[in-house]
Design a protein around this motif. Structure first.
Motif, PDB file in Angstrom:
ATOM      1  N   TYR A 174       7.972 -17.847  19.942  1.00 44.52           N
ATOM      2  CA  TYR A 174       8.774 -17.178  18.904  1.00 44.52           C
ATOM      3  C   TYR A 174       9.724 -18.161  18.217  1.00 44.52           C
ATOM      4  N   GLU A 175       9.188 -19.298  17.836  1.00 43.71           N
ATOM      5  CA  GLU A 175      10.030 -20.364  17.290  1.00 43.71           C
ATOM      6  C   GLU A 175      10.709 -19.973  15.983  1.00 43.71           C
ATOM      7  N   VAL A 176       9.942 -19.388  15.047  1.00 42.48           N
ATOM      8  CA  VAL A 176      10.533 -18.994  13.759  1.00 42.48           C
ATOM      9  C   VAL A 176      11.601 -17.924  13.972  1.00 42.48           C
ATOM     10  N   LEU A 177      11.288 -16.934  14.782  1.00 47.97           N
ATOM     11  CA  LEU A 177      12.235 -15.851  15.056  1.00 47.97           C
ATOM     12  C   LEU A 177      13.514 -16.387  15.687  1.00 47.97           C
ATOM     13  N   LYS A 178      13.377 -17.265  16.665  1.00 48.80           N
ATOM     14  CA  LYS A 178      14.558 -17.812  17.342  1.00 48.80           C
ATOM     15  C   LYS A 178      15.391 -18.684  16.402  1.00 48.80           C
ATOM     16  N   GLU A 179      14.734 -19.387  15.503  1.00 49.47           N
ATOM     17  CA  GLU A 179      15.482 -20.188  14.531  1.00 49.47           C
ATOM     18  C   GLU A 179      16.287 -19.299  13.591  1.00 49.47           C
ATOM     19  N   VAL A 180      15.709 -18.171  13.178  1.00 47.88           N
ATOM     20  CA  VAL A 180      16.428 -17.224  12.319  1.00 47.88           C
ATOM     21  C   VAL A 180      17.641 -16.662  13.057  1.00 47.88           C
ATOM     22  N   ILE A 181      17.448 -16.267  14.304  1.00 49.43           N
ATOM     23  CA  ILE A 181      18.561 -15.738  15.101  1.00 49.43           C
ATOM     24  C   ILE A 181      19.612 -16.813  15.316  1.00 49.43           C
ATOM     25  N   GLY A 182      19.182 -18.015  15.630  1.00 51.78           N
ATOM     26  CA  GLY A 182      20.128 -19.109  15.845  1.00 51.78           C
ATOM     27  C   GLY A 182      20.976 -19.382  14.627  1.00 51.78           C
ATOM     28  N   ARG A 183      20.362 -19.419  13.442  1.00 51.60           N
ATOM     29  CA  ARG A 183      21.132 -19.642  12.205  1.00 51.60           C
ATOM     30  C   ARG A 183      22.113 -18.510  11.957  1.00 51.60           C
ATOM     31  N   ALA A 192       7.347  -5.984  15.399  1.00 52.70           N
ATOM     32  CA  ALA A 192       8.747  -6.127  15.800  1.00 52.70           C
ATOM     33  C   ALA A 192       9.298  -7.474  15.364  1.00 52.70           C
ATOM     34  N   GLU A 193       8.504  -8.530  15.528  1.00 54.08           N
ATOM     35  CA  GLU A 193       8.940  -9.857  15.118  1.00 54.08           C
ATOM     36  C   GLU A 193       9.176  -9.902  13.611  1.00 54.08           C
ATOM     37  N   SER A 194       8.260  -9.344  12.839  1.00 54.44           N
ATOM     38  CA  SER A 194       8.373  -9.346  11.384  1.00 54.44           C
ATOM     39  C   SER A 194       9.609  -8.573  10.923  1.00 54.44           C
ATOM     40  N   PHE A 195       9.819  -7.391  11.523  1.00 55.01           N
ATOM     41  CA  PHE A 195      10.992  -6.598  11.141  1.00 55.01           C
ATOM     42  C   PHE A 195      12.272  -7.330  11.503  1.00 55.01           C
ATOM     43  N   ALA A 196      12.321  -7.914  12.704  1.00 56.99           N
ATOM     44  CA  ALA A 196      13.539  -8.587  13.148  1.00 56.99           C
ATOM     45  C   ALA A 196      13.912  -9.733  12.218  1.00 56.99           C
ATOM     46  N   ILE A 197      12.951 -10.513  11.793  1.00 49.41           N
ATOM     47  CA  ILE A 197      13.231 -11.632  10.891  1.00 49.41           C
ATOM     48  C   ILE A 197      13.852 -11.121   9.595  1.00 49.41           C
ATOM     49  N   PHE A 211      23.777 -16.774  14.077  1.00 50.87           N
ATOM     50  CA  PHE A 211      24.929 -16.778  14.988  1.00 50.87           C
ATOM     51  C   PHE A 211      25.466 -18.178  15.280  1.00 50.87           C
ATOM     52  N   GLY A 212      24.950 -19.189  14.594  1.00 51.80           N
ATOM     53  CA  GLY A 212      25.436 -20.535  14.830  1.00 51.80           C
ATOM     54  C   GLY A 212      25.058 -21.090  16.183  1.00 51.80           C
ATOM     55  N   ARG A 213      23.882 -20.710  16.675  1.00 49.86           N
ATOM     56  CA  ARG A 213      23.396 -21.213  17.957  1.00 49.86           C
ATOM     57  C   ARG A 213      22.078 -21.960  17.753  1.00 49.86           C
ATOM     58  N   ASP A 214      21.772 -22.872  18.657  1.00 49.63           N
ATOM     59  CA  ASP A 214      20.505 -23.578  18.615  1.00 49.63           C
ATOM     60  C   ASP A 214      19.389 -22.633  19.070  1.00 49.63           C
ATOM     61  N   ALA A 215      18.204 -22.808  18.502  1.00 49.07           N
ATOM     62  CA  ALA A 215      17.080 -21.944  18.866  1.00 49.07           C
ATOM     63  C   ALA A 215      16.770 -22.016  20.358  1.00 49.07           C
ATOM     64  N   ALA A 216      17.054 -23.143  20.993  1.00 48.86           N
ATOM     65  CA  ALA A 216      16.813 -23.290  22.430  1.00 48.86           C
ATOM     66  C   ALA A 216      17.768 -22.451  23.260  1.00 48.86           C
ATOM     67  N   GLU A 217      18.797 -21.899  22.631  1.00 48.41           N
ATOM     68  CA  GLU A 217      19.765 -21.052  23.325  1.00 48.41           C
ATOM     69  C   GLU A 217      19.485 -19.570  23.131  1.00 48.41           C
ATOM     70  N   VAL A 218      18.307 -19.240  22.596  1.00 47.90           N
ATOM     71  CA  VAL A 218      17.965 -17.859  22.257  1.00 47.90           C
ATOM     72  C   VAL A 218      16.735 -17.417  23.039  1.00 47.90           C
ATOM     73  N   THR A 219      16.775 -16.198  23.573  1.00 46.37           N
ATOM     74  CA  THR A 219      15.602 -15.566  24.153  1.00 46.37           C
ATOM     75  C   THR A 219      15.407 -14.215  23.481  1.00 46.37           C
ATOM     76  N   VAL A 220      14.173 -13.731  23.478  1.00 48.38           N
ATOM     77  CA  VAL A 220      13.862 -12.449  22.849  1.00 48.38           C
ATOM     78  C   VAL A 220      13.012 -11.635  23.802  1.00 48.38           C
ATOM     79  N   GLY A 221      13.028 -10.311  23.618  1.00 48.79           N
ATOM     80  CA  GLY A 221      12.252  -9.458  24.504  1.00 48.79           C
ATOM     81  C   GLY A 221      11.968  -8.105  23.914  1.00 48.79           C
TER      82      GLY A 221
END
Length: 332
Positions: free
Chosen positions: A57-66, A229-234, A68-78
């Motif tokens: 979920y690299e693209v999704l995590k990058e969107v979430i990271g941006r 779910a991934e598409s909606f979340a982005i 909240f100001g966090r690195d994508a490696a600091e994000v998990t999804v479920g």
């Protein structure tokens, strides 16, 4: 065969179950979702279903990271926040460990701890994990950011991990959040379900250090976030700022509803989010049944250990007015 499995936990939001049994239309005050969600210009694209999701979920995590100001490696999804609660517990707890959970609070913490083979306690002195729901469900208690930072410092000193569930903070006061804090003893849980009113999507996400996230990701089942779910979340995270308007409208309705409940002589916990815990002058199941007969579904709080309390969501003004009218008719 594993013996002595804990019983499944009770939750609100069973309106679909009632509808399938031809109970007629119901106003669902049992599920705490945003009554004024942002308008998300999203249409499901069936073509995304022909491929497996990217399990990283690299693209999704990058969107979430941006966001909240966090690195994508600091994000998990479920697949909902509950999956991440269980993944976290399987990653961090084992037989002989204890987790500090102070009731009343969300029942799935206890379930996840027990399934991981650990024990629950209200004593934080020897706990491996301490759970805090902020604002708390069902009470609505909201801890300030300084208070939570102090708790984090205390848990870190004890070499304990703080599991901070902020599922409702976006509809309460995000200034009190620790979502921007990267600390080896902290895991922060969030949910798209409540804030964007999409419980059918099932999407939760969390933040921690890359080392902690790697442990959680290892335990998490593959491909649990489906392509829709991934598409909606982005798309939803592109409209994250629109939640400010939701909070303003919820705060006005929460004040109106609290005042009317007070006029009915009902005692409420000081509300901070999009739900209110109410002490009622009878067994909760009696009032729940009376309200149900009038087409109103509320949360029976017996499963929280509160036999004379109900929890109601803050909904639109017209729906809140209908709740007050039903309570006036149902109370002694």
């Amino acid at each position: 065969m594993r013996e002595n499995l804990p019983e499944r936990m009770e939750h609100g939001g069973r309106v679909r179950w009632h509808r399938t049994r031809e109970r007629g239309e119901l106003l669902d005050f049992s599920a705490n979702v945003n009554p004024y969600p942002p308008d998300i210009p999203w249409t499901p694209d069936p073509s995304v279903l022909k491929d497996y999701p990217d399990d990283r979920y690299e693209v999704l995590k990058e969107v979430i990271g941006r966001t909240f100001g966090r690195d994508a490696a600091e994000v998990t999804v479920g697949n909902g926040s509950v999956e991440l609660i269980r993944a976290f517990c399987f990653a961090m707890l084992g037989r002989g460990d204890t987790a500090c959970i102070r009731p009343p609070t969300f029942a799935e913490y206890e379930m996840a701890v027990l399934l991981a083979g650990a024990r629950c306690t209200v004593d934080d002195s020897d706990a491996a994990v301490r759970f805090l729901c902020n604002p708390n469900n069902p009470t609505g208690t909201l801890y300030t950011r300084p208070e939570v930072l102090q708790l984090l410092a205390e848990t870190a000193e004890q070499e304990t991990c703080l599991f901070l569930d902020e599922a409702f903070i976006e509809l309460s006061d995000p200034r009190q959040s620790l979502v921007d804090v990267s600390h080896e003893n902290l895991f922060v849980l969030r949910s798209l379900t409540k804030s964007f009113t999409v419980p059918g999507i099932r999407f939760g996400y969390g933040f921690g250090t890359p080392e902690l996230i790697e442990r959680v990701e290892t335990v998490r089942l593959p491909w649990t976030v489906n392509a829709f779910a991934e598409s909606f979340a982005i798309e939803a995270f592109r409209h994250y700022g629109d939640l400010e308007r939701s909070r303003e409208r919820i705060a006005r309705e929460r004040m109106w509803l609290s005042d009317r409940l007070d006029n009915l002589g009902l005692t409420c916990e000081p509300p901070s989010a999009n739900y209110i815990l109410i002490e009622v002058p009878m067994e909760a199941e009696v009032l729940v049944g009376r309200l149900f007969s009038r087409g109103i579904l509320v949360r029976d709080c017996r499963s929280f250990g509160l036999p004379r309390h109900i929890r109601v969501a803050v909904r639109t003004h017209e729906e809140n007015r209908q709740l007050i009218e039903a309570l006036e008719a149902c109370l002694p």
